[in-house]
Structure formats: structure tokens, C-alpha cells
Design a protein around this motif. Structure first.
Motif, PDB file in Angstrom:
ATOM      1  N   ALA A  48       0.738  -1.114   0.144  1.00 13.87           N
ATOM      2  CA  ALA A  48      -0.103   0.044   0.210  1.00 13.87           C
ATOM      3  C   ALA A  48       0.949   1.350   0.050  1.00 13.87           C
ATOM      4  O   ALA A  48       0.343   2.397  -0.496  1.00 13.87           O
ATOM      5  CB  ALA A  48      -0.826   0.086   1.344  1.00 13.87           C
ATOM      6  N   ALA A  49       2.132   1.335   0.540  1.00  8.61           N
ATOM      7  CA  ALA A  49       2.918   2.478   0.554  1.00  8.61           C
ATOM      8  C   ALA A  49       3.818   2.256  -0.875  1.00  8.61           C
ATOM      9  O   ALA A  49       4.651   3.483  -0.786  1.00  8.61           O
ATOM     10  CB  ALA A  49       3.887   2.218   1.800  1.00  8.61           C
ATOM     11  N   GLY A  50       3.499   1.390  -1.567  1.00 10.62           N
ATOM     12  CA  GLY A  50       4.370   1.578  -2.856  1.00 10.62           C
ATOM     13  C   GLY A  50       5.525   0.730  -3.167  1.00 10.62           C
ATOM     14  O   GLY A  50       6.245   0.594  -4.140  1.00 10.62           O
ATOM     15  N   ALA A  51       5.580  -0.620  -2.225  1.00 12.36           N
ATOM     16  CA  ALA A  51       6.694  -1.540  -2.466  1.00 12.36           C
ATOM     17  C   ALA A  51       6.275  -2.230  -3.884  1.00 12.36           C
ATOM     18  O   ALA A  51       5.254  -2.798  -3.676  1.00 12.36           O
ATOM     19  CB  ALA A  51       6.932  -2.273  -1.199  1.00 12.36           C
ATOM     20  N   THR A  52       7.306  -2.735  -4.473  1.00 12.63           N
ATOM     21  CA  THR A  52       7.176  -3.432  -5.702  1.00 12.63           C
ATOM     22  C   THR A  52       7.771  -4.965  -5.188  1.00 12.63           C
ATOM     23  O   THR A  52       7.309  -5.806  -5.832  1.00 12.63           O
ATOM     24  CB  THR A  52       8.190  -2.880  -6.800  1.00 12.63           C
ATOM     25  OG1 THR A  52       9.496  -2.845  -6.339  1.00 12.63           O
ATOM     26  CG2 THR A  52       7.600  -1.443  -7.360  1.00 12.63           C
ATOM     27  N   GLU A  53       8.333  -4.952  -4.269  1.00  7.60           N
ATOM     28  CA  GLU A  53       8.875  -6.460  -3.702  1.00  7.60           C
ATOM     29  C   GLU A  53       9.227  -6.234  -2.432  1.00  7.60           C
ATOM     30  O   GLU A  53       9.634  -5.404  -1.950  1.00  7.60           O
ATOM     31  CB  GLU A  53      10.109  -6.720  -4.437  1.00  7.60           C
ATOM     32  CG  GLU A  53      10.797  -7.986  -4.013  1.00  7.60           C
ATOM     33  CD  GLU A  53      12.191  -8.290  -4.706  1.00  7.60           C
ATOM     34  OE1 GLU A  53      13.083  -8.784  -4.060  1.00  7.60           O
ATOM     35  OE2 GLU A  53      12.310  -7.933  -5.771  1.00  7.60           O
ATOM     36  N   VAL A  54       8.972  -7.456  -1.798  1.00  5.94           N
ATOM     37  CA  VAL A  54       9.011  -7.764  -0.244  1.00  5.94           C
ATOM     38  C   VAL A  54       9.933  -9.089   0.033  1.00  5.94           C
ATOM     39  O   VAL A  54       9.318 -10.096  -0.601  1.00  5.94           O
ATOM     40  CB  VAL A  54       7.813  -7.809   0.468  1.00  5.94           C
ATOM     41  CG1 VAL A  54       8.241  -8.060   2.052  1.00  5.94           C
ATOM     42  CG2 VAL A  54       7.113  -6.289   0.488  1.00  5.94           C
ATOM     43  N   LEU A  55      11.009  -8.962   0.312  1.00  8.38           N
ATOM     44  CA  LEU A  55      11.947 -10.140   0.625  1.00  8.38           C
ATOM     45  C   LEU A  55      11.610 -10.483   2.052  1.00  8.38           C
ATOM     46  O   LEU A  55      12.210  -9.805   2.960  1.00  8.38           O
ATOM     47  CB  LEU A  55      13.102  -9.900   0.146  1.00  8.38           C
ATOM     48  CG  LEU A  55      14.255 -11.142   0.545  1.00  8.38           C
ATOM     49  CD1 LEU A  55      13.855 -12.294  -0.021  1.00  8.38           C
ATOM     50  CD2 LEU A  55      15.735 -10.673   0.370  1.00  8.38           C
ATOM     51  N   ILE A  56      11.154 -11.493   2.418  1.00 12.94           N
ATOM     52  CA  ILE A  56      10.956 -11.958   3.965  1.00 12.94           C
ATOM     53  C   ILE A  56      12.035 -12.914   4.255  1.00 12.94           C
ATOM     54  O   ILE A  56      12.359 -14.161   3.475  1.00 12.94           O
ATOM     55  CB  ILE A  56       9.638 -12.769   3.941  1.00 12.94           C
ATOM     56  CG1 ILE A  56       8.499 -11.695   3.180  1.00 12.94           C
ATOM     57  CG2 ILE A  56       9.264 -13.240   5.259  1.00 12.94           C
ATOM     58  CD1 ILE A  56       7.065 -12.744   2.987  1.00 12.94           C
ATOM     59  N   LYS A  57      12.773 -12.683   5.459  1.00 16.69           N
ATOM     60  CA  LYS A  57      13.533 -13.649   6.009  1.00 16.69           C
ATOM     61  C   LYS A  57      12.671 -14.359   7.212  1.00 16.69           C
ATOM     62  O   LYS A  57      12.310 -13.690   7.838  1.00 16.69           O
ATOM     63  CB  LYS A  57      14.720 -13.028   6.571  1.00 16.69           C
ATOM     64  CG  LYS A  57      15.681 -14.194   7.168  1.00 16.69           C
ATOM     65  CD  LYS A  57      16.305 -15.224   6.420  1.00 16.69           C
ATOM     66  CE  LYS A  57      16.879 -16.387   7.418  1.00 16.69           C
ATOM     67  NZ  LYS A  57      16.320 -17.253   7.580  1.00 16.69           N
ATOM     68  N   ASP A  58      12.402 -15.615   6.996  1.00 12.43           N
ATOM     69  CA  ASP A  58      11.799 -16.552   8.139  1.00 12.43           C
ATOM     70  C   ASP A  58      12.996 -16.618   9.073  1.00 12.43           C
ATOM     71  O   ASP A  58      13.805 -17.330   8.826  1.00 12.43           O
ATOM     72  CB  ASP A  58      11.383 -17.748   7.502  1.00 12.43           C
ATOM     73  CG  ASP A  58      10.376 -18.669   8.613  1.00 12.43           C
ATOM     74  OD1 ASP A  58      10.812 -18.282   9.629  1.00 12.43           O
ATOM     75  OD2 ASP A  58       9.460 -19.217   7.910  1.00 12.43           O
ATOM     76  N   ALA A  59      12.847 -15.863   9.987  1.00 11.50           N
ATOM     77  CA  ALA A  59      13.793 -15.833  10.980  1.00 11.50           C
ATOM     78  C   ALA A  59      13.737 -16.546  12.320  1.00 11.50           C
ATOM     79  O   ALA A  59      14.376 -16.275  13.210  1.00 11.50           O
ATOM     80  CB  ALA A  59      14.244 -14.394  11.284  1.00 11.50           C
ATOM     81  N   HIS A  60      12.881 -17.466  12.362  1.00 10.05           N
ATOM     82  CA  HIS A  60      12.518 -18.391  13.511  1.00 10.05           C
ATOM     83  C   HIS A  60      13.059 -19.607  13.563  1.00 10.05           C
ATOM     84  O   HIS A  60      12.754 -20.243  12.589  1.00 10.05           O
ATOM     85  CB  HIS A  60      11.200 -18.306  14.007  1.00 10.05           C
ATOM     86  CG  HIS A  60      10.800 -19.132  15.152  1.00 10.05           C
ATOM     87  ND1 HIS A  60      11.326 -18.934  16.580  1.00 10.05           N
ATOM     88  CD2 HIS A  60      10.083 -20.377  15.281  1.00 10.05           C
ATOM     89  CE1 HIS A  60      10.974 -19.907  17.272  1.00 10.05           C
ATOM     90  NE2 HIS A  60      10.095 -20.452  16.731  1.00 10.05           N
ATOM     91  N   GLU A  61      13.863 -20.146  14.759  1.00 14.73           N
ATOM     92  CA  GLU A  61      14.361 -21.276  14.829  1.00 14.73           C
ATOM     93  C   GLU A  61      14.722 -22.276  13.400  1.00 14.73           C
ATOM     94  O   GLU A  61      15.598 -21.760  12.991  1.00 14.73           O
ATOM     95  CB  GLU A  61      13.172 -22.235  15.561  1.00 14.73           C
ATOM     96  CG  GLU A  61      13.866 -23.358  16.019  1.00 14.73           C
ATOM     97  CD  GLU A  61      12.843 -23.847  16.991  1.00 14.73           C
ATOM     98  OE1 GLU A  61      11.735 -24.374  16.554  1.00 14.73           O
ATOM     99  OE2 GLU A  61      13.012 -24.258  18.303  1.00 14.73           O
ATOM    100  N   SER A  62      13.852 -22.928  12.811  1.00 10.14           N
ATOM    101  CA  SER A  62      14.229 -23.601  11.721  1.00 10.14           C
ATOM    102  C   SER A  62      14.286 -22.678  10.509  1.00 10.14           C
ATOM    103  O   SER A  62      14.967 -23.116   9.636  1.00 10.14           O
ATOM    104  CB  SER A  62      13.455 -24.735  11.396  1.00 10.14           C
ATOM    105  OG  SER A  62      11.969 -24.185  11.093  1.00 10.14           O
ATOM    106  N   GLY A  63      13.692 -21.842  10.482  1.00 12.88           N
ATOM    107  CA  GLY A  63      13.721 -20.792   9.351  1.00 12.88           C
ATOM    108  C   GLY A  63      12.680 -21.362   8.210  1.00 12.88           C
ATOM    109  O   GLY A  63      12.771 -21.102   7.186  1.00 12.88           O
ATOM    110  N   ARG A  64      11.760 -22.263   8.924  1.00 11.52           N
ATOM    111  CA  ARG A  64      10.878 -22.745   7.978  1.00 11.52           C
ATOM    112  C   ARG A  64       9.440 -22.786   8.623  1.00 11.52           C
ATOM    113  O   ARG A  64       8.947 -23.975   8.826  1.00 11.52           O
ATOM    114  CB  ARG A  64      11.220 -24.257   7.669  1.00 11.52           C
ATOM    115  CG  ARG A  64      12.426 -24.290   6.765  1.00 11.52           C
ATOM    116  CD  ARG A  64      13.011 -25.799   6.295  1.00 11.52           C
ATOM    117  NE  ARG A  64      13.416 -26.421   7.642  1.00 11.52           N
ATOM    118  CZ  ARG A  64      12.779 -27.494   8.145  1.00 11.52           C
ATOM    119  NH1 ARG A  64      11.819 -27.950   7.625  1.00 11.52           N
ATOM    120  NH2 ARG A  64      13.321 -28.120   9.182  1.00 11.52           N
ATOM    121  N   ASN A  65       8.918 -21.738   8.975  1.00  4.98           N
ATOM    122  CA  ASN A  65       7.753 -21.548   9.635  1.00  4.98           C
ATOM    123  C   ASN A  65       6.629 -20.837   8.869  1.00  4.98           C
ATOM    124  O   ASN A  65       5.354 -21.414   9.119  1.00  4.98           O
ATOM    125  CB  ASN A  65       8.224 -20.634  10.815  1.00  4.98           C
ATOM    126  CG  ASN A  65       9.003 -21.085  11.826  1.00  4.98           C
ATOM    127  OD1 ASN A  65       8.943 -22.048  12.650  1.00  4.98           O
ATOM    128  ND2 ASN A  65      10.203 -20.352  11.585  1.00  4.98           N
TER     129      ASN A  65
END
Length: 266
Positions: A48-65
Motif C-alpha cells: 500500500a506504501a508503494g513497495a514493488t517487492e518484499v523479501l521475507i527472511k523467515d527468522a525463527h528457529e528452523s527458518g521454515r515457519n
């Protein structure tokens, strides 16, 4: 506009017990859903603020949440752990307009969240230049290494206060506060609405953001719960036992601090 999102779970609205953050426990599935919901709200606010891409780092424990099939088409996700010192921020670079954070929590030694810790439950406190530090402390400074401002954080009330102390103009959403082993939380629905609005506002006001300085020198001090962990960590080059159960490491380069923590806390 590219936005980097580092997502944890121990500051997710409603959480109160370690079973809810452990993929081997029955409670985990519910809180995996809630973590994903907060991530999606942040993505939508960024869009909504104009982002064209969001890269998410799954950063909890296994990194697979995070439930990846829920992600929007404009999102990418970094899952698992590469071993890179950027850790919870792995994937960020100087081409990102901002970093945002969801599910963040109070630092080790705090009573502000029943799940308070810093990276591992094997340490009682981590200090940076004499100040007790949180995961956000190191992650916001990691972003600053790339000249990326931290625009938004959602998590428990104390980490919101700490985030504003480090980055005065950051937008925050307090999801819960701790009372011993209990937590008082806003509803997940309210959290998602507030995260959407907070991310949107934070990214729209980027021009007023500050990037923390990463000029050294730095001294990081790790207080372990168990002295045998301190002994093991003392063999990292440049690290030394400075008092019982406690390791100190000094460097003028913040990346070297990150590299040391990657091994000291492993």
C-alpha cells in the motif's frame, strides 16, 4: 521500492509459552498461522506504501515457519539458514529502501515477555558496548551497515521501547506485555490491522528515518548460563573469558561482531 522483512514468532500477538514456538509441539501450528498472518499484514502495508517487492527472511528457529502458499506474488522468501553472519537479516542489501520486523521480542534477561531471549536460551544476557542488547539491536545495525533504515517493528511492548531508543522515528506496534509466565496480548485481528497501518505509515515517512551509526569501536559481551559454553566459545579468535561464564570480543568493524556472534552463539 524493495522492502526487507525479518520475521520472528516470540513477539506474535497472543503468544505466551515456548510450546507455541516449537514446531514439534501441537500448539505450534496455531502460532505458525498467526506468525504468517502478521507477515501478510506487513506485506500488504508495504504494498500500500508503494513497495514493488518484499523479501521475507523467515527468522525463527528452523527458518521454515511461514506458510509460503499464503504469500502474495510480489513477495520472495528466504527460508532456512545459510550460515552467513547476517543471520536473521540474510538477503538484505543496499538496494533495499527499508527494513521492517514482525514477531520481535524482548532481550535476554528481560521480564517483559515469557519468551524473552537473545538468539539462544543458553545465554542470560548479551551486551554491546556495555548496554544489554536484543536481537533487534544487532539486526538494525546490520541493516545500517547497508545504509538501510529500519522503518517498522511489531513485537512485545519492551522491544518497541528499545527499538525507538535505537531508531527514534521507527513505527512500532506493541502486541503484548509479559507478567512472569503470563502475557497480556492484543487480539490477532487487531495486531494485523495495526501492522498494516504501521508499515504503511513507516514506509511513507522514510524521509524522516534515521539510520543508526555503525562506527566502532565495539565490545560485545556474552553471559552464558552454563560455564562450559563460555569455555567452548572462548576459543573463537579474539574472544576471551572476562569473568565467570562470560566471553568478551572487541572489534572496530561491526561485521566482525556479527561474525563472532555467528560462532559464539552457535
Amino acid at each position: 521500492m524493495k522492502v526487507f522483512l525479518s520475521a520472528d514468532i516470540e513477539g506474535t500477538a497472543g503468544i505466551a509459552h515456548w510450546d507455541e514456538a516449537d514446531r514439534e509441539k501441537a500448539d505450534y501450528q496455531e502460532f505458525r498461522e498467526l506468525m504468517t498472518g502478521e507477515v501478510l499484514a506487513a506485506c500488504q502495508g508495504a504494498r500500500a506504501a508503494g513497495a514493488t517487492e518484499v523479501l521475507i527472511k523467515d527468522a525463527h528457529e528452523s527458518g521454515r515457519n511461514i506458510i509460503v502458499d499464503r504469500l502474495p506474488a510480489y513477495a520472495k522468501i528466504m527460508r532456512g539458514w545459510s550460515g552467513h553472519p547476517d543471520s536473521m537479516m540474510f538477503g538484505i542489501g543496499s538496494d533495499f529502501a527499508a527494513a521492517i520486523y514482525t514477531g520481535y521480542h524482548a532481550k535476554a534477561g528481560s521480564e517483559a515477555n515469557p519468551l524473552a531471549h537473545t538468539t539462544t536460551r543458553r545465554v542470560s544476557r548479551v551486551l554491546l558496548n556495555g548496554e544489554v542488547a536484543s536481537e533487534f539491536t544487532f539486526n538494525a545495525l546490520c541493516a545500517a551497515r547497508y545504509k538501510v533504515p529500519s522503518a517498522f517493528l511489531a513485537g512485545d511492548a519492551e522491544i518497541c521501547v528499545d527499538a525507538r531508543a535505537l531508531v527514534p522515528n521507527i513505527e512500532t506496534v506493541a502486541t503484548l506485555e509479559g507478567f512472569g509466565r503470563a502475557s497480556l496480548s492484543i487480539s490477532p485481528a487487531q495486531a494485523r490491522e495495526s501492522i498494516f497501518n504501521g508499515v504503511k505509515t513507516g514506509l511513507e515517512r522514510l524521509s524522516s528515518r534515521t539510520v543508526p551509526t555503525v562506527d566502532g569501536p565495539y565490545e560485545v559481551t556474552v553471559e552464558f548460563v552454563n560455564p562450559t559454553d563460555a569455555y567452548r566459545a572462548s576459543w573463537y579468535p579474539g574472544a576471551s573469558i572476562c569473568r565467570p561464564r562470560t566471553i568478551a570480543f572487541k572489534s572496530d568493524d561491526f561485521f566482525e561482531v556479527q561474525r563472532a556472534l555467528r560462532f559464539l552463539l552457535d
